[in-house]
Design a protein around this motif. Structure first.
Motif, short mmCIF file in Angstrom:
data_model
loop_
_atom_site.label_atom_id
_atom_site.label_comp_id
_atom_site.label_asym_id
_atom_site.label_seq_id
_atom_site.Cartn_x
_atom_site.Cartn_y
_atom_site.Cartn_z
N GLY A 137 -70.93 -5.05 -0.94
CA GLY A 137 -72.47 -4.71 -1.07
C GLY A 137 -72.84 -4.58 -2.58
N SER B 224 -81.08 -6.09 1.18
CA SER B 224 -81.38 -7.62 1.20
C SER B 224 -82.34 -8.11 2.15
N GLY C 67 -74.06 -6.25 -6.23
CA GLY C 67 -74.91 -7.30 -6.27
C GLY C 67 -75.23 -7.56 -7.74
N VAL D 196 -68.95 -12.45 -7.18
CA VAL D 196 -70.33 -12.41 -7.20
C VAL D 196 -71.07 -13.20 -8.37
N LYS E 27 -76.07 -1.36 -5.11
CA LYS E 27 -76.25 -1.83 -3.68
C LYS E 27 -77.32 -1.96 -3.20
N THR F 22 -74.88 -11.02 -3.64
CA THR F 22 -74.51 -9.76 -3.01
C THR F 22 -72.99 -10.18 -2.37
#
Length: 311
Positions: free
Chosen positions: A275, A46, A277, A22, A43, A271
């Motif tokens: 999951g 989005s 991010g 990430v 998590k 992300t």
């Protein structure tokens, strides 16, 4: 893999440090911004924006006509910041030979990634190198010639030890948002320019400095990054296309609007597939040279000049 295959990212998916993917979303790619400064870990929900990029690109035919008229009169006051930037990249694409060198960084909490990029064009052959060095090391080289692109993506500077993948240029562009032969991944136009300045950056405008032009432009964080999001998602195996808070470009051009330098500043949220991010922020500076490099066109194992610490 055959030439019609869709690019994959198998080498990076196998890394045991999956979380750090990430933080590498924007670190591979020529002439694009790069940066991570982790402010939260969660998590997230989005929101996925679908942008028809053709609706937002500039009319290059009309822009070229404006440039030629302005050039003949030695007065570029009629051009806007977005027109100047597009002309600079259009002229760069017309060079028979050219090359670039870029350096920047990403910051994730107390962890810093060093970013290094370069490209070479010699005739109808195109080369790109993108390295990210720090907590996770990524060393990638790509070669475009004819209808295909060959990728050597890995984690050490022994590029030739990486398993090559050959894909069609069309499939490469779908996955990455641009081809190796394309030097600008952002969509820069009147429709993607916004007047709200990004934090710490100058307002939009054209500034003359020692016979050159410095062009400052802040871009819409949704429409300007439609191509860039594809590149980030592919390289870092992201669950979603990243969402941006801001994008700012600072571009220096000479008296005829040939590219000299671009510095990017951007912030976004990415992300990964699990999951998790994080917010990222950073910068990349790229220098543009309108001639063949002294080392010629690279091979996969070429030892190229060391990158500078800064530009």
């Amino acid at each position: 893999m055959n030439a019609a295959s869709t690019p994959t990212n198998s080498a990076k998916k196998k890394s045991p440090l999956v979380f750090w993917g990430v933080f590498l979303a924007a670190t591979i790619g020529l002439g694009v911004g790069a940066g991570f400064g982790m402010t939260k870990l969660l998590k997230p929900d989005s929101i996925q924006y679908i942008v028809d990029e053709d609706q937002y690109t500039i009319d290059m035919e009309a822009t070229r006509k404006k440039y030629q008229a302005a050039k003949s009169s030695k007065n570029f006051a009629s051009l806007t910041p977005e027109e100047m930037i597009n002309i600079g990249y259009d002229l760069f694409a017309q060079d028979e030979n050219n090359y670039t060198v870029g350096v920047g960084y990403t910051q994730a909490a107390m962890v810093r990634q060093i970013i290094q990029t370069r490209s070479v064009k010699m005739g109808d052959r195109f080369f790109e190198e993108s390295n990210s060095i720090g907590m996770v090391n990524l060393y990638d080289r790509m070669f475009q010639e004819g209808d295909n692109t060959v990728k050597y993506w890995g984690s050490t500077p022994d590029y030739g030890s990486n398993q090559p993948e050959t894909v069609s240029n069309a499939d490469y562009r779908i996955a990455m948002g641009r081809n190796v032969s394309d030097s600008l991944v952002y969509i820069v136009s009147e429709k993607t320019k916004i007047e709200t300045p990004s934090p710490g950056d100058p307002p939009n405008g054209i500034y003359q400095e020692n016979g050159d032009y410095r062009v400052e432009i802040t871009l819409d964080p949704t429409t300007s990054v439609a191509r860039y999001q594809c590149q980030m998602q592919t390289i870092s195996n992201l669950k979603y296309k990243p969402t941006f808070d801001f994008v700012h470009l600072s571009v220096v051009l000479d008296a005829d609007l040939n590219l000299i330098k671009m510095t990017t500043h951007e912030k976004y949220f990415a992300t990964i597939s699990s999951g998790l991010g994080s917010t990222g922020e950073g910068s990349l500076t790229t220098m543009y040279y309108h001639e063949a490099p002294s080392y010629g066109f690279p091979s996969v194992n070429s030892k190229l000049p060391d990158f500078p610490d800064s530009l």
